[in-house]
Design an enzyme around this catalytic site. Structure first.
Site, PDB file in Angstrom:
ATOM      1  CG  ASP A 144      -0.303   0.074   2.415  1.00 21.79           C
ATOM      2  OD1 ASP A 144       0.811  -0.001   2.534  1.00 21.79           O
ATOM      3  OD2 ASP A 144      -1.144  -0.242   3.528  1.00 21.79           O
ATOM      4  CG  ASP A 148       0.398  -4.240   2.343  1.00 20.92           C
ATOM      5  OD1 ASP A 148       0.770  -4.909   2.861  1.00 20.92           O
ATOM      6  OD2 ASP A 148       1.276  -3.025   1.959  1.00 20.92           O
ATOM      7  CE  LYS A 190       3.033  -5.865   4.035  1.00 27.45           C
ATOM      8  NZ  LYS A 190       2.626  -4.881   4.856  1.00 27.45           N
ATOM      9  CD  GLU A 222       8.045  -0.270   7.643  1.00 28.50           C
ATOM     10  OE1 GLU A 222       8.339   0.830   7.341  1.00 28.50           O
ATOM     11  OE2 GLU A 222       7.173  -0.970   7.502  1.00 28.50           O
TER      12      GLU A 222
END
Length: 273
Positions: A88, A127, A157, A226
């Protein structure tokens, strides 16, 4: 699967910087810098979820890059990338939105179909955009099915840890592989106070470990980490039995993912460290 229990003392032993209250910042990976990338016109064997598991079992780096259209999917395929992610992030780097939360399911499906036309050999992940899975597991399943049926994706995801456990279970129960995502979760950047490194304190590090174990137990085949300090990301990786895909987490993860536009330097609003 049994839950791994970790004492604060054992984590402090392994992460002295956190124990002493010093800040740890995420570093870029050196581990993968020697992996050759060759553009080829030869047909590649299809990468499947079993391929990803074999790479992980043999301690081979897993390569992931975002793709948002036919050309980027094609070149990721020809470059030998293992997984393409229709992230995204394309909301910002391709469509010019101010954040990832603005993109819709239909827009994501449009780009997922385009990537699938080019990326024939990679394992294709898409995503689930903000608002498409948080309301209930049932709605999440409905939207995940659309990405497989209409978007020609092979996995989805979603962001979140313990709170997404039941949602992940429901999606995987209908045969859709799920890639988890913890740490800096861009869809929740407002709640996080911006795009900030996560897991810099002992309490935050332990919470991230709990999140990672939860998504593993729920059935994720891998999890994105992340913007987490390198020692924390490395430690989490060692506690899991599924691959970790790092971005801004150092070289201790099972694989690495980059946003294509960041890698080639064509997104000029900001430059990730």
């Amino acid at each position: 699967m049994s839950t791994f229990h970790l004492s604060k003392l054992s984590l402090r032993t392994l992460l002295p910087n956190l124990a002493k209250g010093r800040s740890c910042t995420a570093s870029l990976s050196r581990k993968y810098s020697s992996v050759p990338v060759t553009i080829t016109n030869e047909a590649r064997p299809k990468v499947t979820i079993n391929t990803i598991k074999k790479l992980y079992a043999s301690n081979q780096p897993i390569t992931v890059i975002t793709a948002q259209d036919y050309p980027s999917g094609l070149f990721a395929d020809k470059g030998g990338i293992d997984m393409t992610l229709v992230g995204d992030s394309l909301a910002m780097v391709t469509l010019g939105y101010d954040s990832t939360t603005e993109i819709t399911v239909d827009e994501m499906l449009h780009h997922s179909r385009a990537v699938a036309r080019g990326a024939k050999s990679t394992f294709r992940v898409a995503d689930l955009p903000f608002g498409s899975y948080e309301v209930s597991p049932e709605i999440a399943v409905q939207n995940a099915l659309r990405f497989i049926k209409e978007g020609n994706a092979e996995a989805v995801k979603l962001e979140g840890g313990i709170e997404m456990k039941e949602t992940i279970k429901r999606i995987t129960s209908v045969g859709i592989p799920v890639l988890g995502h913890i740490g800096l979760t861009p869809q929740r950047h407002n709640a996080l106070g911006g795009f900030r490194v996560q897991g810099k304190t002992m309490e935050q590090a332990l919470a991230l470990l709990d999140d990672a174990l939860a998504v593993q137990e729920a059935g994720c085949f891998a999890v994105v980490l992340e913007a987490i300090p390198e020692p924390v990301a490395t430690y989490i990786t060692k506690q899991l039995s599924i691959p970790t895909i790092g971005i801004g987490c150092g070289n201790g993860c099972s694989g690495q993912v980059l946003v294509l536009n960041d890698m080639i330097g064509v997104f000029d609003r900001f430059t990730p460290r």
